[in-house]
Design a protein around this motif. Structure first.
Motif: not given
Length: 127
Positions: A39-55
């Protein structure tokens, strides 16, 4: 009690690299997917990456593909986000979050799917 603690942020020059850590406790990464958001100043929180629990499935937002790398060490209950070629526009508070996924191979960069959040770590890219 589920907890997530981010670390590794700081002031970095443009073109530099950084590795953020998300240490989790109270649950196992074998059963939860982890996402990184910023979340940058004045901006909405954005997703950048994710990782699954397994696999080991991972996903990246188009804006960070090629520069961000997510990885996990389930034995250490820690997820990492490595950022290369940092740009001033990467300046933000970075958060990790956890979700109970529908399958072991699922993760998402949509913040509404995450129930547990860390407090964030500040990344500032400036010369």
């Amino acid at each position: 009690q589920l907890q997530l603690v981010e670390s590794g942020g700081g002031l970095v020059q443009p073109g530099g690299s950084l590795r953020l850590s998300c240490a989790v406790s109270g649950f196992s990464l074998d059963y939860y997917a982890i996402g990184w958001f910023r979340q940058a100043p004045g901006k909405e929180r954005e997703g950048v990456s994710c990782i699954s629990s397994r696999g080991g499935n991972t996903h990246y937002a188009d804006s960070v593909k090629g520069r961000y790398t997510i990885s996990g060490d389930n034995a250490k209950n820690t997820v990492y986000l490595h950022i290369d070629s940092l740009k001033p526009e990467d300046t933000a508070v970075y958060y990790c979050a956890a979700m109970k996924p529908p399958t072991y191979y699922y993760c998402s960069v949509y913040r509404g799917e995450y129930n547990y959040w860390g407090q964030g770590t500040q990344v500032t890219v400036s010369s």
